[in-house]
Motif scaffolding. Structure first.
Motif, PDB file in Angstrom:
ATOM      1  N   GLN A   1     -16.028  32.351  35.671  1.00 40.25           N
ATOM      2  CA  GLN A   1     -17.087  33.268  36.253  1.00 40.25           C
ATOM      3  C   GLN A   1     -16.543  34.478  36.019  1.00 40.25           C
ATOM      4  O   GLN A   1     -15.538  34.884  36.119  1.00 40.25           O
ATOM      5  N   VAL A   2     -17.347  35.516  35.986  1.00 41.24           N
ATOM      6  CA  VAL A   2     -17.170  36.987  35.800  1.00 41.24           C
ATOM      7  C   VAL A   2     -16.420  37.637  36.815  1.00 41.24           C
ATOM      8  O   VAL A   2     -15.251  38.228  36.581  1.00 41.24           O
ATOM      9  N   GLY A   3     -16.645  37.569  37.899  1.00 40.43           N
ATOM     10  CA  GLY A   3     -15.879  38.045  39.021  1.00 40.43           C
ATOM     11  C   GLY A   3     -16.398  37.720  40.558  1.00 40.43           C
ATOM     12  O   GLY A   3     -17.113  36.649  40.687  1.00 40.43           O
ATOM     13  N   VAL A   4     -15.933  38.307  41.548  1.00 38.33           N
ATOM     14  CA  VAL A   4     -16.209  38.159  43.030  1.00 38.33           C
ATOM     15  C   VAL A   4     -16.328  39.224  43.786  1.00 38.33           C
ATOM     16  O   VAL A   4     -15.886  40.440  43.580  1.00 38.33           O
ATOM     17  N   TRP A   5     -17.323  39.215  44.493  1.00 40.28           N
ATOM     18  CA  TRP A   5     -17.980  40.191  45.511  1.00 40.28           C
ATOM     19  C   TRP A   5     -16.958  40.161  46.942  1.00 40.28           C
ATOM     20  O   TRP A   5     -17.163  39.223  47.516  1.00 40.28           O
ATOM     21  N   GLN A   6     -15.965  41.080  47.111  1.00 37.51           N
ATOM     22  CA  GLN A   6     -15.136  40.982  48.322  1.00 37.51           C
ATOM     23  C   GLN A   6     -14.580  42.230  48.640  1.00 37.51           C
ATOM     24  O   GLN A   6     -14.881  43.315  47.901  1.00 37.51           O
ATOM     25  N   TRP A   7     -13.750  42.164  49.614  1.00 40.71           N
ATOM     26  CA  TRP A   7     -13.182  43.438  50.004  1.00 40.71           C
ATOM     27  C   TRP A   7     -12.017  43.572  49.459  1.00 40.71           C
ATOM     28  O   TRP A   7     -11.376  42.975  48.745  1.00 40.71           O
ATOM     29  N   SER A   8     -11.708  45.055  49.221  1.00 40.85           N
ATOM     30  CA  SER A   8     -10.541  45.587  48.332  1.00 40.85           C
ATOM     31  C   SER A   8      -9.141  45.105  48.499  1.00 40.85           C
ATOM     32  O   SER A   8      -8.469  44.945  47.625  1.00 40.85           O
ATOM     33  N   ASN A   9      -8.963  44.671  49.758  1.00 36.56           N
ATOM     34  CA  ASN A   9      -7.644  44.140  50.089  1.00 36.56           C
ATOM     35  C   ASN A   9      -7.318  42.652  49.459  1.00 36.56           C
ATOM     36  O   ASN A   9      -6.170  42.199  49.411  1.00 36.56           O
ATOM     37  N   GLN A  10      -8.271  42.196  49.044  1.00 36.82           N
ATOM     38  CA  GLN A  10      -8.228  40.636  48.336  1.00 36.82           C
ATOM     39  C   GLN A  10      -7.937  41.002  46.849  1.00 36.82           C
ATOM     40  O   GLN A  10      -7.808  39.902  46.036  1.00 36.82           O
ATOM     41  N   PHE A  11      -8.161  42.127  46.337  1.00 36.27           N
ATOM     42  CA  PHE A  11      -8.271  42.296  44.905  1.00 36.27           C
ATOM     43  C   PHE A  11      -6.593  41.923  44.309  1.00 36.27           C
ATOM     44  O   PHE A  11      -6.525  41.023  43.336  1.00 36.27           O
TER      45      PHE A  11
END
Length: 439
Positions: free
Chosen positions: A278-288
């Motif tokens: 999977q290319v990526g994830v839409w999520q909050w910055s603190n989860q990076f």
């Protein structure tokens, strides 16, 4: 007579000593009930026990326990009992505790549940502790007001977050795509998803319905809730159809995973971005950072989709620490929250994982210590601050029921069990029935 009086005095002194000893033995935690047994102050050497609960990844659990151990070395009279779980299990545990008026002294809470607990009088107003147990000297009014509800502040903002697309450039290349456009649009996104699908790669795991629908509405000048919190903030159901219809089409085409596939993901270690499918994830910055550590390859953060990205994007309190209204040790709980937010040693363990710190001093203290991935987060949040709009008011009471309806209907939509038009109508009906109770 003198001998008799002397005996009485000695007897009274002995009784007083026994009473004082008995009172002292009851301070702190009640061994039978496991609850705090009576002090509101954390001063001196009096034993105090706090219960503290949070959700998160394994990495968050480990560093939070280290912060607690650090606090205990500086406050040896304080015992902190911990309770933690993943996000879904956490709220399943908290709900019966709330019903029994046995919430932890300190509990982590997010904006979705905030009004539900604060609005029903289950959380303490922190305002009396600001400037006393909680030092707010280096914290902006905006950051503090992230937890404002009515006339009180019932949660301490632990950090600020911004939404974005966190992706693996290596997987993007494997999907046959050189780069993500700087100001990418929905058309760019759908085109990249189609190209990735041709090469056997998912574009992402979908967009969390209640978070990203709210963002989409903001891009067109609308909100999920009206200002009074007693109804939806948009009138045209075509907005629902446009947003969720696009996402459902991605699932139908095989460019995004089905709900059955997503249900197998229990933690960041299971994420398909980590597995390279999977290319990526839409999520909050603190989860990076946790995601990058699990991927163990260089990653990037792309901004939100246009048009209207600046109007849609906002800085959000990552989460709050709140104090139970029924806590018998509120002052000590407030002191721990102050430690978590303002202590340099503690924040060298936290390193912004719960959001970019709200203290300007702590933010500067951490900069030399940050990993490249953490610098990416701090830089992205700084960019977002200059390219976003003010946050909407805190979600109203009933938001969790609204979110449950939204999640259920979008799952049905992704399974092909309902049309986007019918889902939009049903969501409006169910949401309005919940929110009208706030009138």
């Amino acid at each position: 007579m003198k001998k008799q009086a002397k005996k009485v005095v000695l007897a009274l002194m002995a009784s007083a000593l026994m009473l004082a000893t008995a009172c002292g033995s009851n301070a702190g935690t009640n061994s039978e009930t496991g609850t705090n047994a009576g002090t509101n102050s954390g001063g001196g050497d009096k034993p105090i026990t706090l219960r503290m609960a949070w959700w998160g990844s394994e990495a968050r659990h480990e560093y939070t326990k280290k912060v607690i151990d650090l606090y205990k070395t500086k406050n040896p009279n304080v015992t902190i009992e911990v309770e933690y779980a993943n996000y879904d299990d956490y709220w399943k545990k908290i709900a019966p505790q709330a019903a029994a008026n046995e919430l932890p002294d300190i509990m982590q809470i997010d904006t979705g549940y905030y009004a539900q607990y604060a609005g029903k009088g289950q959380l303490a107003d922190l305002t009396p502790y600001f400037g006393k147990e909680i030092d707010v000297t280096n914290i902006s009014e905006n950051a503090l007001n992230g937890g404002k509800l009515g006339d009180g502040v019932f949660g301490m903002n632990l950090g600020v977050n911004s939404l974005g697309f966190q992706y693996d450039p290596a997987t993007l290349a494997k999907a046959g795509i050189d780069s993500i456009p700087e100001n990418w649009s929905w058309d760019d996104y759908l085109s990249i998803a189609a190209k990735a699908k041709e090469n056997g790669i998912y574009i992402d795991g979908g967009m969390r319905a209640e978070v990203f629908f709210g963002y989409y509405l903001r891009t067109v000048g609308k909100k999920l809730y009206n200002d009074a919190g007693n109804g939806l903030g948009y009138e045209d159901d075509q907005l629902f159809v446009d947003f969720f219809g696009k996402l459902a089409d991605l699932v139908k085409s095989g460019a995004a995973p089905t709900p059955d596939t997503l249900a197998q993901i229990k933690g960041v270690e299971d994420d398909m971005t980590v597995k390279g499918t999977q290319v990526g994830v839409w999520q909050w910055s603190n989860q990076f950072v946790a995601l990058q550590q699990a991927v163990n390859r260089p990653m990037e953060i792309a901004p939100m989709l246009n048009p209207g990205a600046k109007e849609g994007l906002y800085l959000k309190p990552s989460m709050f620490f709140s104090i139970s209204k029924n806590s018998k040790a509120k002052e000590e709980a407030a002191k721990f929250i102050n430690f978590f937010v303002n202590d340099a040693e503690a924040n060298k363990l936290i390193l912004g994982e719960r959001g970019v710190p709200v203290s300007s001093v702590i933010k500067e203290e951490l900069k030399p210590l940050l990993s490249p991935e953490q610098v990416q987060v701090f830089d992205y949040v700084a960019w977002s601050e200059a390219n976003s709009s003010p946050m909407d008011p805190v979600d109203p009471i009933g938001a969790i029921e609204v979110f449950a309806s939204l999640k259920s209907l979008t799952e049905q939509l992704n399974y092909g069990q309902i049309s986007a038009e019918d889902a939009a109508k049903k969501f409006r009906s169910e949401a309005e029935n919940v929110l009208k109770k706030n009138k």
